[in-house]
Design a protein around this motif. Structure first.
Motif, mmCIF file in Angstrom:
data_model
loop_
_atom_site.group_PDB
_atom_site.id
_atom_site.type_symbol
_atom_site.label_atom_id
_atom_site.label_comp_id
_atom_site.label_asym_id
_atom_site.label_seq_id
_atom_site.Cartn_x
_atom_site.Cartn_y
_atom_site.Cartn_z
ATOM 1 N N PRO A 53 20.827 -44.882 7.826
ATOM 2 C CA PRO A 53 22.020 -44.974 6.983
ATOM 3 C C PRO A 53 21.753 -44.799 5.491
ATOM 4 O O PRO A 53 22.559 -44.161 4.815
ATOM 5 N N HIS B 197 24.762 -41.242 4.344
ATOM 6 C CA HIS B 197 25.791 -42.200 3.962
ATOM 7 C C HIS B 197 26.880 -41.465 3.215
ATOM 8 O O HIS B 197 26.644 -40.930 2.140
ATOM 9 N N TRP C 222 33.978 -37.592 9.538
ATOM 10 C CA TRP C 222 32.633 -37.951 9.991
ATOM 11 C C TRP C 222 31.750 -36.706 10.073
ATOM 12 O O TRP C 222 32.227 -35.566 10.136
ATOM 13 N N THR D 134 27.708 -35.517 11.785
ATOM 14 C CA THR D 134 26.485 -35.801 12.540
ATOM 15 C C THR D 134 25.374 -34.897 12.009
ATOM 16 O O THR D 134 25.546 -33.674 11.924
ATOM 17 N N ALA E 185 21.961 -38.646 13.603
ATOM 18 C CA ALA E 185 22.650 -39.813 13.059
ATOM 19 C C ALA E 185 24.038 -39.368 12.631
ATOM 20 O O ALA E 185 24.246 -38.208 12.265
ATOM 21 N N THR E 186 24.995 -40.337 12.703
ATOM 22 C CA THR E 186 26.386 -40.035 12.360
ATOM 23 C C THR E 186 26.895 -41.080 11.381
ATOM 24 O O THR E 186 26.559 -42.265 11.490
ATOM 25 N N ASP E 187 27.771 -40.657 10.447
ATOM 26 C CA ASP E 187 28.417 -41.582 9.523
ATOM 27 C C ASP E 187 29.842 -41.101 9.319
ATOM 28 O O ASP E 187 30.142 -39.896 9.474
ATOM 29 N N SER E 188 30.761 -42.065 8.973
ATOM 30 C CA SER E 188 32.175 -41.707 8.780
ATOM 31 C C SER E 188 32.715 -42.419 7.558
ATOM 32 O O SER E 188 32.117 -43.369 7.060
#
Length: 778
Positions: free
Chosen positions: A623, A627, A673, A675, A683-686
């Motif tokens: 993260p 981010h 989001w 990936t 890794a994925t972030d939204s």
């Protein structure tokens, strides 16, 4: 107080003026000169530069002599009538010298007895040359009277009738001394031998080239010997057939005392010959001619003894001849311990109202005007020179010419003085540290002093009859400046090299390109040198070769994203001989193990000292690395759009709409989001984005700030405030004020406050208030 000159002396000079006329480290024994009207010079100085003395008790119109010991300490001086000791008091039994007519008008002479350091003979010719007035001598014993001396024999006749001349020459055996006098009213020259046993009273007689006749003035004028003693020269104020006088040259045999080969020289210019002197090398003869009135010049002649006829037709030195009204009457000539010939000056032939200076010939070995006559060259501190100067034995004026300062390490040439006729020589350079090189038998050797300092150079002259004489001279050797550019080296690609030498007061610098600073910047390979000259004139040069060093290459590759738990081994790709490595943590191995994110660098250094550095960014796919930021509200205004950016090296991207770029620009409110994938992990972030069109309201206050120091949304930035002041107050959820300002400037960042919800009250001076809440989330 000066004594009054005798009436007979004045009458004698008047008689001379009425004669018919036709149309027109010398040795220190000679370092103390006393002469004239209580005048004197001290040559016992650095480089024998004369300094005026004012302690004399003597008045000497013409003839005089003085003597010092081997260290240059005054012993005695005389005017032919009185002898004074070193305390300037008349010596015991030292008055009443000479004949009944008083002292000589031309010459007197003090001569040391061979083999003794305390006995001296004082020779006093007569003043008028009558047949009843002899050349006399007196003997001084300096061991008497507590070292002040005493005359133990006085006024002993040596030559029954004499001219006013006397000279002395060293015998060929370099022990005994010839005393030379000229018989009055005859043409006889007489040489008496002075030995350790005493003075031989039977002379060696030789015929002269003219009769020394008082009627014509043949008794008046100086008699001198050349430096090697093999020639004599005399000046005669007149002679039969020579109404303006003559100069005579003779050969002298220092073994037998015979005088031969007289040569008579004269010139038609008005005046009377008086003074003569040889140059230090014996190649030139100088003569002065007294003017008979102030309306004609006082003359000086140079005869070149190296050319046939002695250049007699062109002997007059015009530059040295001047009206007596400005430069005075030129009288006696005397070679000095400094190699110059000094000349007396007087305002009349009688020496009355004389001039407190001596003139000089500063380069007497040179021909013609190059001999350099200098009028009034030496000041006598107010004392007058009159017409006479003290005489000495020629070998007492032998000297090593000034050597001048030398420089450390420089090859210094030494020159054997001309005219001394040595059979062989030995030089001692006063430099025992140089070993065998400290001495030389060459006539003109070269020596280099490795250390600075003061040295004494000694030249020993050896003569065929076994005699020898040592001449000494001080020499100052100055240090060379520092000029060290270091060893040859190489220049690394793309770099410069500063060459420099130490700065010192008085130094000058010159580089190969002509620049004159103490430092030089090298930008290309080549040969570079610098010359440094210090304040003493010493030079040192140094050269350095600058080559081209091989380039150094080191590469860590592209920035890299790795997965959590993955260990990475960094190994550089490099080229270059003998490379040394250094990582950012100071380690020096060729590889580095990476377990955490960060920027890593390595520096490679070659054997030539060239370096190159490369760095790489390692990102762990976590993260913090991926981010999109906290949920946010975006105010749509004219300006750059709001962009989501997750750029990372060497990864793949997929956004919620299927796009695959590293950035995405939201165009409506919603959740976004992305990936990010590597070959091993992903890794994925939204993020939730609310878009608000700020152009539809007077002001827009965001409802969230994230003051975490990342440069994004760290402060409460209110859109539309304009230039008017807006007062802002912020309260906690319990109504406590935490911030207040009458003119908000977009700078509240919740410093020191915990995360949470806060309430604001925003109002202009005239207009409705704007109220609401804002969340602080870090």
């Amino acid at each position: 107080m000066l004594s009054t000159f005798s009436l007979q002396q004045a009458l004698r000079w008047c008689l001379l003026l009425l004669l018919p006329a036709l149309p027109a480290m010398a040795q220190l024994q000679a370092s103390q000169w006393y002469f004239g009207a209580r005048a004197g010079l001290n040559f016992n100085t650095f480089e024998n530069v004369p300094v005026a003395l004012t302690n004399s008790a003597m008045a000497a119109l013409e003839g005089c002599s003085s003597r010092a010991d081997s260290l240059g300490n005054l012993l005695l001086y005389t005017n032919g009538e009185t002898i004074w000791n070193r305390q300037h008091q008349p010596m015991s039994n030292g008055t009443g010298l000479g004949g009944p007519d008083g002292p000589s008008a031309t010459q007197n002479l003090i001569v040391p007895q061979p083999g003794s350091t305390t006995r001296f003979y004082v020779f006093t010719p007569p003043s008028d040359g009558s047949t009843t007035t002899p050349l006399s001598y007196s003997v001084v014993d300096m061991s008497r009277q507590g070292g002040l001396g005493e005359v133990v024999q006085k006024n002993i006749a040596l030559l029954g009738s004499s001219t006013e001349r006397v000279a002395a020459v060293l015998h060929a055996n370099h022990r005994d001394i010839w005393i030379i006098g000229l018989e009055g009213n005859s043409n006889r020259c007489c040489a008496f031998l002075l030995t350790a046993a005493g003075l031989q009273l039977v002379p060696v007689a030789s015929p002269d080239g003219f009769v020394h006749n008082a009627v014509f003035g043949g008794l008046i004028g100086q008699l001198k010997a050349s430096p090697n003693g093999r020639r004599l020269a005399l000046a005669a104020a007149g002679a039969s057939g020579y109404p303006t006088g003559l100069v005579e040259l003779l050969d002298f045999d220092t073994r037998t005392g015979q005088i031969t080969n007289p040569v008579l020289l004269s010139s038609p210019e008005a005046g009377r010959y008086y003074g003569v002197e040889f140059s230090p090398d014996g190649t030139k003869l100088y003569a002065s001619k007294l003017a008979l009135s102030s309306s004609v010049p006082s003359l000086l002649y140079q005869y070149d003894l190296t050319v046939p006829g002695y250049n007699a037709a062109n002997a007059l030195l015009a530059a040295a001849s001047s009206p007596t009204t400005s430069s005075g009457y030129k009288g006696s000539l005397q070679l000095g311990p400094d190699g110059r010939i000094y000349i007396t000056l007087a305002t009349s032939p009688l020496g009355v109202g004389s001039i407190p200076f001596l003139s000089a010939i500063t380069q007497p070995n040179l021909a013609g005007a190059a001999c350099t006559y200098q009028d009034r060259a030496v000041a006598l501190s107010g004392r007058n020179s009159l017409l006479g100067l003290p005489g000495f034995l020629p070998h007492e004026l032998w000297r090593l010419p000034p050597i001048g300062p030398s420089c450390q390490g420089a090859a210094r040439p030494f020159t054997l003085p001309a005219g001394y006729d040595a059979d062989s020589v030995r030089w001692d350079f006063g430099d025992p540290a140089s070993g065998a090189a400290n001495q030389s038998r060459l006539a003109n050797p070269v020596h280099a002093y490795t250390l600075p300092g003061t040295y004494t150079v000694a030249l020993t002259l050896y003569f065929p009859d076994g005699g020898r004489q040592v001449l000494r001279r001080g020499l100052q050797v100055f240090p060379r400046p520092v000029a060290n550019l270091g060893p040859d080296t190489n220049l690394c690609p793309g770099t410069t090299l500063r060459l420099a030498v130490p700065e010192a007061a008085g130094n000058t610098y010159r580089w190969q390109d002509g620049s004159t600073a103490s430092a030089f910047t090298v930008r290309t390979p080549g040969q570079y040198w610098v010359e440094v000259v210090n304040s003493s004139g010493c030079l040192r040069r140094d050269t350095v070769r600058i080559g081209a060093a091989a380039p150094v290459q080191v590469r860590l590759g592209a920035d890299t994203v790795v997965c959590v738990g993955q260990v990475l081994h960094l190994r550089p790709r490099s080229s270059g001989p003998g490379l040394r490595f250094r990582w950012q943590d100071g380690s020096t191995q060729e590889t580095l193990t990476v377990r955490t994110a960060g920027t890593y660098w390595i520096e490679a250094t070659s054997a030539a000292g060239c370096s190159q550095r490369d760095s790489v960014r390692i990102v762990y796919l976590t993260p913090p690395a991926l981010h999109l930021g906290p949920d946010t509200l975006v105010c749509l205004v004219n300006g750059p759009p709001f962009v989501l950016d997750v750029t990372l090296p060497g990864v793949r991207y997929r956004w919620q709409d299927g796009s695959t770029g590293p950035t995405f620009t939201p165009n409506q409110t919603g959740t976004y989001w992305v990936t990010v994938s590597t070959p091993i992990c992903s890794a994925t972030d939204s993020i939730k984005v609310r878009l608000f069109d700020c152009r539809q309201a007077s002001v827009f206050v965001p409802n969230i700030i994230t003051p975490n120091g990342d440069g994004h949304n760290d402060r409460l930035e209110i859109v539309g405030l304009g230039p008017e002041p807006w007062a802002l107050a912020i309260y906690s959820r319990w109504g406590q004020p935490v911030y207040s300002t009458p003119h908000y400037r977009q700078d509240w960042s919740a410093t020191g406050l915990p995360d949470g919800v806060y309430f604001y009250h925003l109002q202009r001076a005239a207009g409705p208030a704007v109220k609401g809440w804002v969340e602080v989330r870090r």
